[in-house]
Design a protein around this motif. Structure first.
Motif, mmCIF file in Angstrom:
data_model
loop_
_atom_site.group_PDB
_atom_site.id
_atom_site.type_symbol
_atom_site.label_atom_id
_atom_site.label_comp_id
_atom_site.label_asym_id
_atom_site.label_seq_id
_atom_site.Cartn_x
_atom_site.Cartn_y
_atom_site.Cartn_z
ATOM 1 N N THR A 1 153.162 54.146 -18.710
ATOM 2 C CA THR A 1 152.081 55.063 -18.375
ATOM 3 C C THR A 1 150.830 54.307 -17.939
ATOM 4 O OG1 THR A 1 152.917 56.743 -19.899
ATOM 5 C CG2 THR A 1 150.603 56.888 -19.282
ATOM 6 N N LEU A 2 150.541 53.200 -18.601
ATOM 7 C CA LEU A 2 149.373 52.385 -18.242
ATOM 8 C C LEU A 2 149.514 51.826 -16.833
ATOM 9 C CD1 LEU A 2 146.717 51.158 -19.296
ATOM 10 C CD2 LEU A 2 148.045 49.200 -20.099
ATOM 11 N N GLN A 3 150.701 51.380 -16.479
ATOM 12 C CA GLN A 3 150.933 50.866 -15.123
ATOM 13 C C GLN A 3 150.694 51.947 -14.079
ATOM 14 O OE1 GLN A 3 155.018 49.881 -14.284
ATOM 15 N NE2 GLN A 3 154.498 48.523 -12.589
ATOM 16 N N LEU A 4 151.208 53.135 -14.332
ATOM 17 C CA LEU A 4 151.032 54.237 -13.392
ATOM 18 C C LEU A 4 149.577 54.679 -13.309
ATOM 19 C CD1 LEU A 4 152.397 56.219 -11.492
ATOM 20 C CD2 LEU A 4 152.909 57.675 -13.457
ATOM 21 N N ARG B 1 161.861 53.407 -13.084
ATOM 22 C CA ARG B 1 160.808 52.388 -13.079
ATOM 23 C C ARG B 1 161.458 51.024 -12.990
ATOM 24 N NH1 ARG B 1 157.981 49.782 -17.922
ATOM 25 N NH2 ARG B 1 156.128 48.784 -17.050
ATOM 26 N N GLY B 2 160.987 50.202 -12.083
ATOM 27 C CA GLY B 2 161.546 48.873 -11.933
ATOM 28 C C GLY B 2 160.659 48.014 -11.063
ATOM 29 N N SER B 3 160.959 47.980 -9.765
ATOM 30 C CA SER B 3 160.182 47.177 -8.840
ATOM 31 C C SER B 3 158.933 47.933 -8.400
ATOM 32 C CB SER B 3 161.043 46.816 -7.618
ATOM 33 O OG SER B 3 161.396 48.001 -6.917
ATOM 34 N N PHE C 1 159.411 62.267 -11.296
ATOM 35 C CA PHE C 1 159.960 60.968 -10.889
ATOM 36 C C PHE C 1 160.757 60.278 -11.996
ATOM 37 C CE2 PHE C 1 156.374 61.689 -8.038
ATOM 38 C CZ PHE C 1 156.921 61.365 -6.809
ATOM 39 N N SER C 2 161.024 61.000 -13.092
ATOM 40 C CA SER C 2 161.766 60.422 -14.234
ATOM 41 C C SER C 2 161.142 59.101 -14.672
ATOM 42 C CB SER C 2 163.243 60.220 -13.874
ATOM 43 O OG SER C 2 163.856 61.451 -13.587
ATOM 44 N N TRP C 3 159.823 59.094 -14.720
ATOM 45 C CA TRP C 3 159.092 57.880 -15.111
ATOM 46 C C TRP C 3 159.088 57.789 -16.640
ATOM 47 C CZ3 TRP C 3 157.395 54.100 -12.006
ATOM 48 C CH2 TRP C 3 156.517 53.159 -12.538
ATOM 49 N N PRO C 4 159.556 56.684 -17.213
ATOM 50 C CA PRO C 4 159.717 56.596 -18.677
ATOM 51 C C PRO C 4 158.400 56.329 -19.406
ATOM 52 C CG PRO C 4 160.386 54.540 -17.666
ATOM 53 C CD PRO C 4 160.033 55.461 -16.527
ATOM 54 N N GLY C 5 157.464 57.249 -19.267
ATOM 55 C CA GLY C 5 156.150 57.073 -19.865
ATOM 56 C C GLY C 5 155.921 57.950 -21.070
ATOM 57 N N PHE C 6 154.667 57.961 -21.512
ATOM 58 C CA PHE C 6 154.286 58.678 -22.727
ATOM 59 C C PHE C 6 154.322 60.190 -22.527
ATOM 60 C CE2 PHE C 6 150.709 59.363 -26.005
ATOM 61 C CZ PHE C 6 151.649 59.583 -26.992
ATOM 62 N N LEU D 1 156.936 52.435 -7.883
ATOM 63 C CA LEU D 1 155.573 52.830 -8.244
ATOM 64 C C LEU D 1 154.846 53.557 -7.112
ATOM 65 C CD1 LEU D 1 153.552 52.478 -10.626
ATOM 66 C CD2 LEU D 1 152.784 50.367 -9.535
ATOM 67 N N VAL D 2 155.322 53.427 -5.890
ATOM 68 C CA VAL D 2 154.563 53.913 -4.729
ATOM 69 C C VAL D 2 154.416 55.428 -4.738
ATOM 70 C CG1 VAL D 2 154.527 54.075 -2.215
ATOM 71 C CG2 VAL D 2 155.177 51.925 -3.326
ATOM 72 N N LEU D 3 155.506 56.151 -4.792
ATOM 73 C CA LEU D 3 155.446 57.612 -4.677
ATOM 74 C C LEU D 3 154.723 58.266 -5.863
ATOM 75 C CD1 LEU D 3 158.944 58.504 -3.158
ATOM 76 C CD2 LEU D 3 156.776 58.044 -2.017
ATOM 77 N N PRO D 4 154.982 57.875 -7.119
ATOM 78 C CA PRO D 4 154.203 58.458 -8.216
ATOM 79 C C PRO D 4 152.711 58.156 -8.105
ATOM 80 C CG PRO D 4 156.140 57.353 -9.074
ATOM 81 C CD PRO D 4 156.053 57.005 -7.634
ATOM 82 N N THR D 5 152.373 56.961 -7.646
ATOM 83 C CA THR D 5 150.961 56.594 -7.506
ATOM 84 C C THR D 5 150.271 57.445 -6.450
ATOM 85 O OG1 THR D 5 151.404 54.307 -8.188
ATOM 86 C CG2 THR D 5 149.390 54.712 -6.945
ATOM 87 N N VAL D 6 150.919 57.634 -5.313
ATOM 88 C CA VAL D 6 150.336 58.468 -4.253
ATOM 89 C C VAL D 6 150.193 59.910 -4.731
ATOM 90 C CG1 VAL D 6 150.714 59.385 -1.936
ATOM 91 C CG2 VAL D 6 151.197 56.978 -2.421
ATOM 92 N N THR D 7 151.192 60.410 -5.446
ATOM 93 C CA THR D 7 151.149 61.788 -5.953
ATOM 94 C C THR D 7 149.966 61.986 -6.891
ATOM 95 O OG1 THR D 7 153.571 61.908 -5.795
ATOM 96 C CG2 THR D 7 152.463 63.573 -7.141
ATOM 97 N N LEU D 8 149.735 61.037 -7.767
ATOM 98 C CA LEU D 8 148.629 61.155 -8.722
ATOM 99 C C LEU D 8 147.276 60.919 -8.074
ATOM 100 C CD1 LEU D 8 149.874 59.381 -11.972
ATOM 101 C CD2 LEU D 8 149.214 61.758 -11.720
#
Length: 314
Positions: free
Chosen positions: A101-104, A170-172, A256-261, A176-183
């Motif tokens: 979550t912090l990375q995103l 989550r990996g490379s 995005f099935s991001w394994p965050g909090f 991160l690109v699409l979730p970052t743009v969405t947020l």
């Protein structure tokens, strides 16, 4: 200034205690019985004997005052109990998901600031120009498009059709690109409008006119004076959004099935995992409180007059 900072820091303590109290009351008012939720998650039929045993184990048969004091002590010890589903310490599971979550959150804030500050500043200076119209259009789009819909659109075009980015996980850096743009799109729309309005307001102030009559260069006036004061609302909004992002962007993490909090919290709601829900609520409250405190201190550094106002309030 030092006394004002100390008072602001000590003022956080009663706010945190009040947040714990609100969480404690709402959990107790909930129709969900923690003992029953635990047995159900463990696939055990909840008999009266087992329910009474679990209530005693969780301390639910003690007076409310005793339960509240025990909750405060455990919170300050970072002891949120064990998850009903995994039977693992909640704090360990939370800290394992916080880096994602912090990375995103950091990448979204960085992209939003990188775009919105120059865009909002230039759209105010060149009012009604092409860049101003573009910034307003981008702001309208960012404010009106739901994040889940934008996320699915980006997945459809850039993952399914063009095969440029991964669909989920989550990996490379590509994940991160699409979730970052969405947020970041919604944040860009907010910060751009805030900065544009603030710069236009500051340009009408008398100190700008005095600086021009003294022969100071327009670039120096705009960057050193106008931007420094106009950016204050953006910093305030940034502090509020950092707390929101760090506690988990639930919708985007689900899309995005991001394994965050945030995704972990959604699973806890469906499973009625009360210790996880308590940890999320308190962590969210504390992060908002800390972010607001940091914003106040940054504002104080940028505008020392705030300490005089704060002294008058106290």
């Amino acid at each position: 200034m030092v006394s004002y900072i100390a008072k602001r820091i000590f003022a956080v303590i009663p706010i945190v205690l009040f947040a714990i109290f609100i969480m404690f009351v709402f959990i107790r008012l909930s129709p969900v019985d923690p003992a029953e939720a635990y047995l159900t998650a463990a696939n055990i039929h909840p008999t009266e004997e087992l329910l009474a045993e679990k209530r005693h184990e969780f301390g639910l048969d003690q007076p409310m005052v005793v339960q509240y004091v025990q909750t405060i002590v455990k919170v300050f010890q970072l002891d949120f109990g064990h998850s009903y589903v995994t039977n693992q310490p909640v704090w360990d599971e939370v800290t394992a998901r916080v880096p994602a979550t912090l990375q995103l959150a950091v990448s979204s804030i960085f992209l939003a600031v990188l775009i919105s500050i120059p865009l909002g500043f230039l759209s105010a200076i060149y009012k009604n120009s092409l860049i101003d119209r573009f910034s307003r259009l981008l702001s309208y789009l960012g404010a009106s498009i739901p994040q889940f819909w934008l996320g699915y659109l980006l997945i459809f075009f850039f993952s399914v059709k063009l095969n440029l980015f991964p669909v989920e996980g989550r990996g490379s850096w590509a994940h991160l690109v699409l979730p970052t743009v969405t947020l970041s799109l919604a944040l860009i729309s907010i910060y751009t409008r805030l900065l544009r309005a603030s710069v236009l307001e500051q340009m009408q102030e008398s100190y700008v006119l005095y600086a021009r009559t003294r022969g100071i260069k327009e670039k120096v006036i705009m960057v050193k004076h106008v931007l420094k004061l106009a950016i204050s609302p953006v910093i305030t909004g940034l502090g509020m959004n950092v707390g929101k992002l760090l506690t988990g962007t639930i919708i985007v993490e689900q899309v995005f099935s991001w394994p965050g909090f945030g995704r972990y919290f959604v699973d806890a709601i469906f499973n009625r995992d009360i210790p996880v829900i308590q940890c999320y609520v308190l962590l969210a409250a504390c992060l908002f409180i800390v972010c607001n405190l940091i914003v106040d201190l940054v504002q104080l550094v940028m505008d020392p007059r705030i300490s005089l106002k704060g002294r008058a309030e106290y």
